[in-house]
Design an enzyme around this catalytic site. Sequence first.
Site, short mmCIF file in Angstrom:
data_model
loop_
_atom_site.label_atom_id
_atom_site.label_comp_id
_atom_site.label_asym_id
_atom_site.label_seq_id
_atom_site.Cartn_x
_atom_site.Cartn_y
_atom_site.Cartn_z
N PHE A 47 0.80 -1.22 0.00
CA PHE A 47 0.00 0.00 0.00
C PHE A 47 0.83 1.27 0.00
CE2 PHE A 47 0.85 -0.50 4.56
CZ PHE A 47 1.12 0.81 4.94
N LYS A 71 -1.12 -7.36 -8.94
CA LYS A 71 -2.09 -7.35 -7.85
C LYS A 71 -1.73 -6.23 -6.89
CE LYS A 71 -2.61 -8.78 -3.80
NZ LYS A 71 -3.55 -7.74 -3.27
N GLU A 74 -5.21 -4.04 -1.81
CA GLU A 74 -6.64 -3.77 -1.83
C GLU A 74 -6.96 -2.46 -1.11
OE1 GLU A 74 -5.88 -7.13 1.21
OE2 GLU A 74 -5.01 -6.34 -0.64
N CYS A 179 9.91 0.95 3.54
CA CYS A 179 10.89 -0.08 3.90
C CYS A 179 12.30 0.48 4.03
CB CYS A 179 10.87 -1.22 2.88
SG CYS A 179 11.39 -0.73 1.22
N GLU A 279 9.30 -4.59 12.85
CA GLU A 279 9.24 -3.49 11.90
C GLU A 279 7.95 -2.71 12.22
OE1 GLU A 279 9.63 -2.53 7.14
OE2 GLU A 279 8.62 -4.38 7.74
#
Length: 378
Positions: A47, A71, A74, A179, A279
Site C-alpha cells: 500500500f 495485484k 486492496e 521499507c 518493523e
Amino acid sequence: FRGIEVVEHALSMPALMMGETMEQISRNMDTTTIKQPLGVVAGIAPFNFPAMIPLWMLPIAVGTGNAFILKPSEKVPGASQMIVKLASEAGLPDGICNILHGGKEAVEFLCTHPAIKAVSFVGSGHIGKIVYEMGTKNGKRVQCNMGAKNHAVVMPDANAEQALNGIIGAAFGAAGQRCMAISVVVFVGEAVNLLPTLVEKARALKVNVGSEAGTDVGPVISKESKARVESIVQDSITNGAVADLDGRGIKISGYENGNFVGPTILSGVKPDMSCYKEEIFGPVLCVMTAANLDQAISIVNANPLGNGVALFTGSGGVARKFQHEIEVGQIGINVPVPVPLPFFCWSSSKGSILGDHHFYGKSAVSFYTQTKTTVSRW
C-alpha cells in the site's frame, strides 16, 4: 520519480537483453547465449507506494517481452488502475498488462497457477515468506523484498545539522511507512549529546492530513496500524525504554478520528524490546548508543534484517571500514536513504530479501528472462 526513472531505464532494454557469442570455441564450433521472456509473470505490490513499486516491476517485465499481472494492495488500488490505463493509451496491446484485485485468494492464485512463471513481491516479512514458499513450491521464480530495520550510525565527527536533518526526514517521512525508513539511530560516543536537538527537531514537525499545506507527517494507513504502532510503543516503555517524545494520542482539528501518530522517539532501547525486534511501520525512532565504531557495526550486523543502513561521519577511513564490514546490502555514507538508481539494482540482504535476483537494474532483466545457450557446429 523513481518509478518514472525505471520506465526510462527500460527504454534501453535492447541493450540490456543483448546476448553473447564466441566463435571457434573448438574447430568449427560456436557458442551463443540469448535472453528470452518467461511468458506470464506477476507482481504483488504493497500500500505504501502504490505507483512507484508497480513501476519497479511492470516496465522491466513488459520490456523483456512478458505479459504482466499486477495485484495491487486492496487498500490503494486506484494508482495501479491509472498506470495500466496509461499503458493502454500509450499503445500496449490488450492482455499484456493486467490487474487482479483481491486479497489472500488472489495471492494464492498468482503463486499456484501453472501459466505464471515468476512472481515479484514487496511487503511484510510474514507474507513474503508465504509467497516465496508457495511460489517456489509450484516451480516459479520468486523475488521478495520484505521487512526492514534500518539503522543510522552517527559518529562524533559527523556534520550534526546534516545528520539530524537527514535522520528526521528518513525516520518520519511518509509517517515511517516505507521499507527504507530509518527506524534506529545509533549514537557513537559523544554523538549522543545530539539527542536533545534531534527530539526538538522532531517535535517541530507538523502532523496533519497530506492535503494541508506544510504537513510533515500524515496519518498511518488504518486504525489497525495505529493501534499496532501505539501498542509496540507502550510495550517498549513498559520494558524500560524512555519516551523522549511521545506522539500517541495526538488529535488533529477537523480529523479527530484520523489515524494519526505523532513523531515518537524512544531512547534506552535494547535489542530484546519489541520496538527494536518489530518493523513498526510508523513514525517511531529508536535510539541506541555505542562506545565506538566497532560496537556500532556489531549492533547493526546482529540484526537479522539488511535492507539499508546509513553512516554519518567526516572521516573517509571510518567510512571505508564501515562500508567493508557492515553486512547490509544498501549503504549510505552521509546519505540517510541510500536507494540506488534504476541502472544499478536494489541490493537488500539477509532477512530483507528472499530470492536470488533483485528489483530493477540488470538483476531484474535476468529475473524476467530465461538465458539459453546454444553450442553449434557447422
